[in-house]
Every structure is written in structure tokens, then in C-alpha cells.
Design a protein around this motif. Sequence first.
Motif, PDB file in Angstrom:
ATOM      1  N   UNK A  38       0.825  -1.215   0.000  1.00  0.00           N
ATOM      2  CA  UNK A  38       0.000   0.000   0.000  1.00  0.00           C
ATOM      3  C   UNK A  38       0.852   1.255   0.000  1.00  0.00           C
ATOM      4  N   UNK A  39       1.980   1.227   0.693  1.00  0.00           N
ATOM      5  CA  UNK A  39       2.889   2.373   0.719  1.00  0.00           C
ATOM      6  C   UNK A  39       3.355   2.714  -0.705  1.00  0.00           C
ATOM      7  N   UNK A  40       3.815   1.713  -1.442  1.00  0.00           N
ATOM      8  CA  UNK A  40       4.321   1.964  -2.791  1.00  0.00           C
ATOM      9  C   UNK A  40       3.201   2.333  -3.765  1.00  0.00           C
ATOM     10  N   UNK A  41       2.031   1.762  -3.605  1.00  0.00           N
ATOM     11  CA  UNK A  41       0.906   2.161  -4.446  1.00  0.00           C
ATOM     12  C   UNK A  41       0.609   3.641  -4.237  1.00  0.00           C
ATOM     13  N   UNK A  42       0.523   4.061  -2.981  1.00  0.00           N
ATOM     14  CA  UNK A  42       0.247   5.470  -2.674  1.00  0.00           C
ATOM     15  C   UNK A  42       1.375   6.372  -3.147  1.00  0.00           C
ATOM     16  N   UNK A  43       2.600   5.946  -2.947  1.00  0.00           N
ATOM     17  CA  UNK A  43       3.765   6.741  -3.361  1.00  0.00           C
ATOM     18  C   UNK A  43       3.749   6.981  -4.869  1.00  0.00           C
ATOM     19  N   UNK A  44       3.549   5.922  -5.638  1.00  0.00           N
ATOM     20  CA  UNK A  44       3.541   6.053  -7.095  1.00  0.00           C
ATOM     21  C   UNK A  44       2.328   6.838  -7.576  1.00  0.00           C
ATOM     22  N   UNK A  45       1.181   6.667  -6.922  1.00  0.00           N
ATOM     23  CA  UNK A  45      -0.011   7.435  -7.293  1.00  0.00           C
ATOM     24  C   UNK A  45       0.218   8.929  -7.086  1.00  0.00           C
ATOM     25  N   UNK A  46       0.841   9.292  -5.964  1.00  0.00           N
ATOM     26  CA  UNK A  46       1.126  10.694  -5.693  1.00  0.00           C
ATOM     27  C   UNK A  46       2.103  11.267  -6.712  1.00  0.00           C
ATOM     28  N   UNK A  47       3.134  10.512  -7.046  1.00  0.00           N
ATOM     29  CA  UNK A  47       4.109  10.958  -8.042  1.00  0.00           C
ATOM     30  C   UNK A  47       3.445  11.149  -9.408  1.00  0.00           C
ATOM     31  N   UNK A  48       2.586  10.209  -9.788  1.00  0.00           N
ATOM     32  CA  UNK A  48       1.904  10.303 -11.078  1.00  0.00           C
ATOM     33  C   UNK A  48       0.951  11.493 -11.107  1.00  0.00           C
ATOM     34  N   UNK A  49       0.300  11.748  -9.982  1.00  0.00           N
ATOM     35  CA  UNK A  49      -0.626  12.879  -9.905  1.00  0.00           C
ATOM     36  C   UNK A  49       0.134  14.194 -10.050  1.00  0.00           C
TER      37      UNK A  49
END
Length: 66
Positions: A38-49
Motif C-alpha cells: 500500500x505504501x508503494x501504491x500510494x507513493x507512485x499514485x502521488x508521483x503520477x498525480x
Amino acid sequence: MKEDERKLWTERINDYRSSGLTAVKWSEVNNLSVHKLRYYINKFNKENKLESNGTSSEIKWVPIVA
């Protein structure tokens, strides 16, 4: 983050998303922490956003004409 680590987690996230399993079940099957997934999913989602909004951590100077 090192490029090989980013690639590994991108592959893991893609595998999780295509599996049809819940995050908890996928993590159990793959012997990984659900919190880390979940940490990496959120991290990558924030970066993509940030990238899609054109926002960057890079400083940009704008000239002011008086």
C-alpha cells in the motif's frame, strides 16, 4: 529510490492489480507486507498525480517586469 527497486515495485503492483486478489491476500501469497504494498501504491499514485498536474519539485523562476 533506485531504478531497479522502482521497477520491481512497479511489476509487483501490476501483478497485484491484475491478480483479482485483495491486497491482504496477494501480500500473503507473495510473502510481502500489505503495508509495504500500500505504501508503494500510494507513493507512485502521488508521483503520477504531481506529474500529470505539471507540478514538480523543481524550482522555476519567473521574470518580473516592473
